[in-house]
Design a protein around this motif. Structure first.
Motif, PDB file in Angstrom:
ATOM      1  N   LEU A  27       0.837  -1.200   0.000  1.00 45.46           N
ATOM      2  CA  LEU A  27       0.000   0.000   0.000  1.00 45.46           C
ATOM      3  C   LEU A  27       0.873   1.253   0.000  1.00 45.46           C
ATOM      4  O   LEU A  27       0.597   2.226  -0.717  1.00 45.46           O
ATOM      5  N   GLY A  28       1.952   1.226   0.787  1.00 47.00           N
ATOM      6  CA  GLY A  28       2.889   2.344   0.774  1.00 47.00           C
ATOM      7  C   GLY A  28       3.548   2.520  -0.584  1.00 47.00           C
ATOM      8  O   GLY A  28       3.732   3.644  -1.054  1.00 47.00           O
ATOM      9  N   LEU A  29       3.909   1.416  -1.230  1.00 42.56           N
ATOM     10  CA  LEU A  29       4.490   1.483  -2.573  1.00 42.56           C
ATOM     11  C   LEU A  29       3.518   2.136  -3.558  1.00 42.56           C
ATOM     12  O   LEU A  29       3.908   2.971  -4.376  1.00 42.56           O
ATOM     13  N   SER A  30       2.250   1.748  -3.467  1.00 47.61           N
ATOM     14  CA  SER A  30       1.231   2.314  -4.369  1.00 47.61           C
ATOM     15  C   SER A  30       1.089   3.808  -4.150  1.00 47.61           C
ATOM     16  O   SER A  30       0.985   4.588  -5.108  1.00 47.61           O
ATOM     17  N   LEU A  31       1.076   4.222  -2.876  1.00 47.32           N
ATOM     18  CA  LEU A  31       0.961   5.652  -2.590  1.00 47.32           C
ATOM     19  C   LEU A  31       2.216   6.397  -3.044  1.00 47.32           C
ATOM     20  O   LEU A  31       2.138   7.553  -3.462  1.00 47.32           O
ATOM     21  N   GLY A  32       3.369   5.739  -2.966  1.00 47.37           N
ATOM     22  CA  GLY A  32       4.588   6.356  -3.471  1.00 47.37           C
ATOM     23  C   GLY A  32       4.515   6.605  -4.961  1.00 47.37           C
ATOM     24  O   GLY A  32       5.005   7.628  -5.457  1.00 47.37           O
ATOM     25  N   ALA A  33       3.891   5.673  -5.701  1.00 49.74           N
ATOM     26  CA  ALA A  33       3.726   5.853  -7.150  1.00 49.74           C
ATOM     27  C   ALA A  33       2.685   6.920  -7.470  1.00 49.74           C
ATOM     28  O   ALA A  33       2.795   7.609  -8.488  1.00 49.74           O
ATOM     29  N   LEU A  34       1.688   7.055  -6.606  1.00 52.08           N
ATOM     30  CA  LEU A  34       0.636   8.039  -6.838  1.00 52.08           C
ATOM     31  C   LEU A  34       1.083   9.450  -6.468  1.00 52.08           C
ATOM     32  O   LEU A  34       0.863  10.398  -7.217  1.00 52.08           O
ATOM     33  N   ILE A  35       1.702   9.586  -5.303  1.00 48.86           N
ATOM     34  CA  ILE A  35       2.066  10.908  -4.788  1.00 48.86           C
ATOM     35  C   ILE A  35       3.444  11.343  -5.279  1.00 48.86           C
ATOM     36  O   ILE A  35       3.689  12.533  -5.503  1.00 48.86           O
ATOM     37  N   ARG A  36       4.362  10.380  -5.421  1.00 38.97           N
ATOM     38  CA  ARG A  36       5.714  10.622  -5.941  1.00 38.97           C
ATOM     39  C   ARG A  36       6.508  11.581  -5.069  1.00 38.97           C
ATOM     40  O   ARG A  36       7.375  12.312  -5.547  1.00 38.97           O
ATOM     41  N   HIS A  37       6.208  11.577  -3.797  1.00 41.84           N
ATOM     42  CA  HIS A  37       6.927  12.403  -2.831  1.00 41.84           C
ATOM     43  C   HIS A  37       7.011  11.600  -1.540  1.00 41.84           C
ATOM     44  O   HIS A  37       5.990  11.203  -0.975  1.00 41.84           O
TER      45      HIS A  37
ATOM     46  N   ALA B  23     -13.849 -12.750  17.055  1.00 45.34           N
ATOM     47  CA  ALA B  23     -13.442 -12.589  15.654  1.00 45.34           C
ATOM     48  C   ALA B  23     -11.985 -13.003  15.477  1.00 45.34           C
ATOM     49  O   ALA B  23     -11.167 -12.899  16.400  1.00 45.34           O
ATOM     50  N   THR B  24     -11.654 -13.463  14.278  1.00 49.97           N
ATOM     51  CA  THR B  24     -10.305 -13.946  13.986  1.00 49.97           C
ATOM     52  C   THR B  24      -9.428 -12.920  13.288  1.00 49.97           C
ATOM     53  O   THR B  24      -8.211 -13.044  13.278  1.00 49.97           O
ATOM     54  N   GLY B  25     -10.030 -11.926  12.650  1.00 51.35           N
ATOM     55  CA  GLY B  25      -9.254 -10.908  11.953  1.00 51.35           C
ATOM     56  C   GLY B  25      -9.050 -11.167  10.478  1.00 51.35           C
ATOM     57  O   GLY B  25      -8.641 -10.265   9.741  1.00 51.35           O
ATOM     58  N   TRP B  26      -9.347 -12.377  10.003  1.00 50.57           N
ATOM     59  CA  TRP B  26      -9.127 -12.677   8.585  1.00 50.57           C
ATOM     60  C   TRP B  26     -10.040 -11.866   7.655  1.00 50.57           C
ATOM     61  O   TRP B  26      -9.582 -11.428   6.591  1.00 50.57           O
ATOM     62  N   PRO B  27     -11.318 -11.630   7.992  1.00 53.75           N
ATOM     63  CA  PRO B  27     -12.138 -10.774   7.119  1.00 53.75           C
ATOM     64  C   PRO B  27     -11.575  -9.352   6.990  1.00 53.75           C
ATOM     65  O   PRO B  27     -11.613  -8.763   5.907  1.00 53.75           O
ATOM     66  N   LEU B  28     -11.050  -8.806   8.085  1.00 53.41           N
ATOM     67  CA  LEU B  28     -10.460  -7.474   8.015  1.00 53.41           C
ATOM     68  C   LEU B  28      -9.157  -7.497   7.206  1.00 53.41           C
ATOM     69  O   LEU B  28      -8.814  -6.518   6.535  1.00 53.41           O
ATOM     70  N   LEU B  29      -8.443  -8.609   7.253  1.00 58.86           N
ATOM     71  CA  LEU B  29      -7.246  -8.757   6.418  1.00 58.86           C
ATOM     72  C   LEU B  29      -7.637  -8.772   4.940  1.00 58.86           C
ATOM     73  O   LEU B  29      -6.952  -8.182   4.098  1.00 58.86           O
ATOM     74  N   ALA B  30      -8.745  -9.439   4.621  1.00 61.54           N
ATOM     75  CA  ALA B  30      -9.238  -9.449   3.243  1.00 61.54           C
ATOM     76  C   ALA B  30      -9.634  -8.040   2.801  1.00 61.54           C
ATOM     77  O   ALA B  30      -9.427  -7.657   1.645  1.00 61.54           O
ATOM     78  N   MET B  31     -10.198  -7.252   3.722  1.00 59.90           N
ATOM     79  CA  MET B  31     -10.542  -5.866   3.407  1.00 59.90           C
ATOM     80  C   MET B  31      -9.289  -5.064   3.071  1.00 59.90           C
ATOM     81  O   MET B  31      -9.267  -4.287   2.110  1.00 59.90           O
ATOM     82  N   LEU B  32      -8.223  -5.262   3.857  1.00 56.55           N
ATOM     83  CA  LEU B  32      -6.957  -4.578   3.572  1.00 56.55           C
ATOM     84  C   LEU B  32      -6.408  -4.996   2.218  1.00 56.55           C
ATOM     85  O   LEU B  32      -5.885  -4.167   1.463  1.00 56.55           O
ATOM     86  N   ALA B  33      -6.523  -6.281   1.875  1.00 57.93           N
ATOM     87  CA  ALA B  33      -6.060  -6.756   0.571  1.00 57.93           C
ATOM     88  C   ALA B  33      -6.827  -6.058  -0.553  1.00 57.93           C
ATOM     89  O   ALA B  33      -6.238  -5.661  -1.571  1.00 57.93           O
ATOM     90  N   GLY B  34      -8.143  -5.878  -0.373  1.00 53.75           N
ATOM     91  CA  GLY B  34      -8.932  -5.188  -1.378  1.00 53.75           C
ATOM     92  C   GLY B  34      -8.517  -3.735  -1.544  1.00 53.75           C
ATOM     93  O   GLY B  34      -8.405  -3.223  -2.668  1.00 53.75           O
ATOM     94  N   VAL B  35      -8.277  -3.057  -0.422  1.00 53.75           N
ATOM     95  CA  VAL B  35      -7.822  -1.664  -0.476  1.00 53.75           C
ATOM     96  C   VAL B  35      -6.470  -1.569  -1.175  1.00 53.75           C
ATOM     97  O   VAL B  35      -6.232  -0.672  -1.994  1.00 53.75           O
ATOM     98  N   THR B  36      -5.581  -2.504  -0.884  1.00 52.76           N
ATOM     99  CA  THR B  36      -4.242  -2.500  -1.481  1.00 52.76           C
ATOM    100  C   THR B  36      -4.305  -2.732  -2.989  1.00 52.76           C
ATOM    101  O   THR B  36      -3.606  -2.063  -3.763  1.00 52.76           O
TER     102      THR B  36
END
Length: 298
Positions: A202-212, A269-282
């Motif tokens: 996600l940080g890499l993607s933002l680096g490509a978008l913002i370039r700063h 809760a196990t946290g895996w659904p929220l991990l899937a949400m992060l994967a979608g955002v990424t």
């Protein structure tokens, strides 16, 4: 007198040229991955960033395990203390993810990269694969070692009978002792490593978008911390629903839930659904990064 050709001239039909000793081959993704791996491992800051992440994750986990071991009963699942080390260590991976892309824009090296590999989507994919793999392996080693430390130092704690009624401890007690199930181990090691690695991408993607670099690092840290900080100031009853939603679906709560320490929501809760949400955002951020990379000049 007939015209005489120069002595050094060859036959009229000879064609002069240069034959490269380097064989010409058709490039593919493997070449791009090898190039990105060479670049990322040759930068000293990469090594130090990963070492710092490892030291923070294991060091904080060790200190917390020693502190918790002095108490008779803590009231947390066996491996949950590893969350705090990962919470701080993830900042290193987030910053590294941004710098993998933004540093090339800062130095102008992105022009060389895109000249060597004009397929911009291939460059982005290669960077993603190298960063994700490096972050995942490093974090998995750190979280596994931390989990082993907590298991060895806290596994023999005696748990009071009343603790069995706590939903948070529902599957953490066996024969009156604190234990960790296979699900606990998966969440605290594999799940946490996937979470941190996705934040790096996600940080890499933002680096490509913002370039700063500074702007992208601030943005990715804000995405992780801002929902929780905003919820802290929502005190009124009318904002209770919004506050609970912000906490429950915050990225940091996703990590905490993998360690069975949910800040909000279902305590089992196990946290895996929220991990899937992060994967979608990424993935969404990667698509946006690809769109900008292919639609604008370097």
């Amino acid at each position: 007198m007939p015209h005489q050709p120069p002595a050094h001239a060859g036959p009229p039909h000879a064609v002069s040229g240069y034959a490269s000793p380097i064989p010409v081959v058709r490039t593919h993704l493997g070449h791009a991955i090898a190039s990105e791996w060479t670049k990322i491992k040759s930068v000293r800051s990469t090594v130090w960033t990963l070492v710092l992440m490892f030291v923070i994750t294991v060091g904080v986990g060790l200190l917390l395990a020693v502190a918790l071991g002095s108490d008779d009963y803590v009231g947390w699942p066996l491996l949950s203390g590893g969350f705090f080390g990962v919470m701080f260590g993830q900042l290193c991976i987030m910053a590294l993810g941004v710098l993998v892309m933004s540093s090339e824009y800062t130095t102008g090296g992105i022009r060389t990269t895109l000249t060597a590999c004009p397929h911009r989507g291939r460059v982005l994919l290669a960077k993603t694969i190298v960063l994700f793999s490096l972050a995942f392996v490093t974090t998995l080693v750190a979280t596994s070692l931390t989990a082993l430390i907590h298991s060895s130092l806290l596994g023999d704690q005696d748990v009071p009978v009343y603790a069995a009624q706590d939903p948070l401890m529902e599957d953490s007690i066996e024969n009156g002792e604190l234990v960790a199930t296979a699900g606990h181990w998966m969440g605290a090691t594999l799940g946490a490593s996937l979470y941190v690695s996705l934040l790096g991408v996600l940080g890499l993607s933002l680096g490509a978008l913002i370039r700063h670099s500074a702007g992208a690092i601030t943005t990715v840290i804000g995405l992780v911390l801002l929902p929780l900080l905003a919820a802290m100031f929502m005190m009124g009853e009318s904002l209770e629903s919004l506050r609970d939603t912000l906490i429950e679906f915050s990225l940091l709560n996703g990590l905490a839930t993998l360690f069975r320490l949910p800040m909000e929501g279902d305590e089992t809760a196990t946290g895996w659904p929220l991990l899937a949400m992060l994967a979608g955002v990424t993935v969404g951020a990667l698509v946006a990064a690809y769109a900008r990379l292919t639609s604008t000049d370097a």
